[in-house]
Design a protein around this motif. Structure first.
Motif, PDB file in Angstrom:
ATOM      1  N   GLY A  91     -22.533 -39.417  32.336  1.00 40.04           N
ATOM      2  CA  GLY A  91     -21.538 -40.222  33.032  1.00 40.04           C
ATOM      3  C   GLY A  91     -20.504 -40.883  32.151  1.00 40.04           C
ATOM      4  N   ALA A  92     -20.504 -40.630  30.849  1.00 40.18           N
ATOM      5  CA  ALA A  92     -19.507 -41.248  29.974  1.00 40.18           C
ATOM      6  C   ALA A  92     -18.130 -40.630  30.223  1.00 40.18           C
ATOM      7  CB  ALA A  92     -19.903 -41.070  28.514  1.00 40.18           C
ATOM      8  N   ASP A  93     -17.098 -41.465  30.115  1.00 36.30           N
ATOM      9  CA  ASP A  93     -15.710 -41.009  30.210  1.00 36.30           C
ATOM     10  C   ASP A  93     -15.171 -40.896  28.794  1.00 36.30           C
ATOM     11  OD1 ASP A  93     -13.014 -40.613  30.516  1.00 36.30           O
ATOM     12  OD2 ASP A  93     -12.735 -42.186  32.014  1.00 36.30           O
ATOM     13  N   LEU A  94     -15.055 -39.675  28.298  1.00 37.18           N
ATOM     14  CA  LEU A  94     -14.717 -39.451  26.896  1.00 37.18           C
ATOM     15  C   LEU A  94     -13.244 -39.678  26.592  1.00 37.18           C
ATOM     16  CD1 LEU A  94     -16.888 -36.279  26.175  1.00 37.18           C
ATOM     17  CD2 LEU A  94     -17.503 -38.691  25.979  1.00 37.18           C
ATOM     18  N   ALA A  95     -12.438 -39.957  27.594  1.00 33.41           N
ATOM     19  CA  ALA A  95     -11.019 -40.247  27.384  1.00 33.41           C
ATOM     20  C   ALA A  95     -10.663 -41.636  27.913  1.00 33.41           C
ATOM     21  CB  ALA A  95     -10.156 -39.181  28.067  1.00 33.41           C
ATOM     22  N   TYR A  96     -11.646 -42.522  27.977  1.00 34.31           N
ATOM     23  CA  TYR A  96     -11.421 -43.829  28.583  1.00 34.31           C
ATOM     24  C   TYR A  96     -10.567 -44.741  27.704  1.00 34.31           C
ATOM     25  CZ  TYR A  96     -12.472 -48.212  31.002  1.00 34.31           C
ATOM     26  OH  TYR A  96     -12.371 -49.397  31.678  1.00 34.31           O
ATOM     27  N   GLY A  97     -10.803 -44.709  26.401  1.00 33.81           N
ATOM     28  CA  GLY A  97     -10.150 -45.661  25.522  1.00 33.81           C
ATOM     29  C   GLY A  97      -8.640 -45.666  25.646  1.00 33.81           C
ATOM     30  N   ARG A  98      -8.032 -44.480  25.733  1.00 38.23           N
ATOM     31  CA  ARG A  98      -6.566 -44.397  25.758  1.00 38.23           C
ATOM     32  C   ARG A  98      -5.969 -45.015  27.017  1.00 38.23           C
ATOM     33  NH1 ARG A  98      -6.491 -37.966  25.989  1.00 38.23           N
ATOM     34  NH2 ARG A  98      -8.428 -38.405  24.854  1.00 38.23           N
ATOM     35  N   ARG A  99      -6.768 -45.149  28.080  1.00 35.89           N
ATOM     36  CA  ARG A  99      -6.260 -45.696  29.338  1.00 35.89           C
ATOM     37  C   ARG A  99      -6.318 -47.217  29.412  1.00 35.89           C
ATOM     38  NH1 ARG A  99      -8.467 -40.725  31.340  1.00 35.89           N
ATOM     39  NH2 ARG A  99     -10.575 -41.525  31.739  1.00 35.89           N
ATOM     40  N   LEU A 100      -6.963 -47.838  28.439  1.00 33.60           N
ATOM     41  CA  LEU A 100      -7.190 -49.276  28.518  1.00 33.60           C
ATOM     42  C   LEU A 100      -5.914 -50.102  28.672  1.00 33.60           C
ATOM     43  CD1 LEU A 100     -10.135 -49.761  26.012  1.00 33.60           C
ATOM     44  CD2 LEU A 100     -10.183 -50.167  28.476  1.00 33.60           C
ATOM     45  N   PRO A 101      -4.850 -49.868  27.890  1.00 35.99           N
ATOM     46  CA  PRO A 101      -3.662 -50.703  28.086  1.00 35.99           C
ATOM     47  C   PRO A 101      -3.121 -50.639  29.514  1.00 35.99           C
ATOM     48  CG  PRO A 101      -3.506 -49.494  26.028  1.00 35.99           C
ATOM     49  CD  PRO A 101      -4.693 -48.936  26.764  1.00 35.99           C
ATOM     50  N   ARG A 102      -3.032 -49.432  30.060  1.00 31.92           N
ATOM     51  CA  ARG A 102      -2.533 -49.297  31.435  1.00 31.92           C
ATOM     52  C   ARG A 102      -3.462 -49.985  32.426  1.00 31.92           C
ATOM     53  NH1 ARG A 102      -4.085 -45.634  35.108  1.00 31.92           N
ATOM     54  NH2 ARG A 102      -4.894 -44.177  33.539  1.00 31.92           N
ATOM     55  N   LEU A 103      -4.771 -49.808  32.249  1.00 32.51           N
ATOM     56  CA  LEU A 103      -5.715 -50.403  33.187  1.00 32.51           C
ATOM     57  C   LEU A 103      -5.650 -51.927  33.157  1.00 32.51           C
ATOM     58  CD1 LEU A 103      -8.811 -48.084  32.600  1.00 32.51           C
ATOM     59  CD2 LEU A 103      -7.234 -48.072  34.553  1.00 32.51           C
ATOM     60  N   LEU A 104      -5.464 -52.512  31.989  1.00 26.70           N
ATOM     61  CA  LEU A 104      -5.356 -53.967  31.913  1.00 26.70           C
ATOM     62  C   LEU A 104      -4.070 -54.457  32.570  1.00 26.70           C
ATOM     63  CD1 LEU A 104      -6.730 -54.966  28.396  1.00 26.70           C
ATOM     64  CD2 LEU A 104      -7.948 -54.402  30.500  1.00 26.70           C
ATOM     65  N   ARG A 105      -2.978 -53.737  32.373  1.00 25.03           N
ATOM     66  CA  ARG A 105      -1.724 -54.129  33.049  1.00 25.03           C
ATOM     67  C   ARG A 105      -1.865 -54.003  34.564  1.00 25.03           C
ATOM     68  NH1 ARG A 105       0.655 -51.042  28.997  1.00 25.03           N
ATOM     69  NH2 ARG A 105       0.990 -49.347  30.485  1.00 25.03           N
ATOM     70  N   GLU A 106      -2.439 -52.873  35.013  1.00 30.52           N
ATOM     71  CA  GLU A 106      -2.589 -52.668  36.456  1.00 30.52           C
ATOM     72  C   GLU A 106      -3.512 -53.697  37.088  1.00 30.52           C
ATOM     73  OE1 GLU A 106      -1.847 -47.811  36.530  1.00 30.52           O
ATOM     74  OE2 GLU A 106      -3.865 -48.607  36.836  1.00 30.52           O
ATOM     75  N   ALA A 107      -4.432 -54.250  36.285  1.00 27.38           N
ATOM     76  CA  ALA A 107      -5.338 -55.285  36.788  1.00 27.38           C
ATOM     77  C   ALA A 107      -4.696 -56.659  36.819  1.00 27.38           C
ATOM     78  CB  ALA A 107      -6.600 -55.328  35.926  1.00 27.38           C
ATOM     79  N   GLY A 108      -3.441 -56.749  36.381  1.00 25.95           N
ATOM     80  CA  GLY A 108      -2.716 -58.009  36.473  1.00 25.95           C
ATOM     81  C   GLY A 108      -2.717 -58.853  35.215  1.00 25.95           C
TER      82      GLY A 108
END
Length: 263
Positions: free
Chosen positions: A176-193
């Protein structure tokens, strides 16, 4: 393979402490640099998510002092048994349970969310736990960004190492690991407000701690590799001997650190 959501790398296995020691050597300077930049100090209330080992928890405890608090959570807290106030150790699943409180000045997770099946819920939980103006720091690997343990694949030892690393990545994905998760972190934090979102990346190469991490990891998962037909015991013994010989330039997956402030 059949997909499983159990954690591949159990904290109770004998190699776990070796892995956490290697992580501390490799990544603590980066983590502490970011936390220093946030101004962590006396009286802060911090939540260390998926704490695993003690290095970050101990650093935070010294910074916040007796007037502060560090809540250290993990699904397995066996390596945190010696913690003392201001550290509060709790068994907790960040992807399935409500946060262990609110109003935190800091929430930090390192090499955690990539393994959590419900990462979206975990991220929401961590942000919910922050006070307005509180800081979130998430640091996670991105094995798909740089998939090799030997980027300079110039001989049979390096080719074997990379084949075993590919097997490790397959096992991680199967669990269940997402091997490409790290690169999405900046976008995910912005989208979370979150506001003032920034990120950087650290990519260790040719460190003794990389070799220590590789050896401990391969020994920890050797049964899974053999059972899945991804390696033979002979392959693993040869690779461990190659690592011990010290002639290979070993890398880890890049660790991406992303941080922001709650509105």
């Amino acid at each position: 393979m059949t997909r499983s959501h159990g954690y591949l790398l159990d904290n109770r296995q004998s190699e776990a402490a070796e892995r956490f020691n290697a992580f501390a050597t490799l990544f603590d300077p980066t983590t502490f640099r970011h936390l220093e930049g946030f101004g962590v100090g006396p009286g802060w209330r911090c939540w260390e998510v998926g704490a695993g080992g003690t290095s970050v928890v101990s650093w935070l405890a010294k910074k916040v002092g007796p007037t502060g608090k560090v809540v250290a959570t993990d699904i397995d807290t066996s390596l945190l048994a010696a913690a003392r106030p201001p550290v509060d150790v709790r068994v907790h699943d960040v992807g399935a349970e409500e946060p262990p409180g609110e109003g935190f000045d800091l929430v930090h997770a390192r090499l955690v969310l990539v393994h959590v099946p419900d990462r979206e819920r975990a991220l929401r939980s961590m942000i919910k736990a922050l006070r307005p103006g509180g800081r979130l720091l998430i640091e996670d690997a991105d094995p798909a960004l740089q998939p090799l343990v030997c980027p300079d694949e110039h001989g049979p030892e390096q080719r074997l190492a990379n084949r075993l690393r590919n097997g490790f990545r397959r096992l991680l994905a199967d669990h269940g690991a997402d091997l490409a998760y790290g690169r999405r972190l900046p976008r995910l934090l912005r989208e979370a407000g979150l506001r003032h979102v920034e990120a950087d990346v650290y990519f260790p190469l040719a460190s003794p701690a990389c070799a220590a991490l590789e050896s401990a990891t391969i020994r920890q998962i050797r049964g899974r590799l053999v059972e899945a037909g991804l390696a033979t015991n002979e392959d693993i013994e040869t690779h461990l001997a190659n690592v011990a010989a010290g002639g290979m330039d070993l890398a880890t997956a890049p660790m991406i650190s992303a941080w922001g402030r709650k509105a």
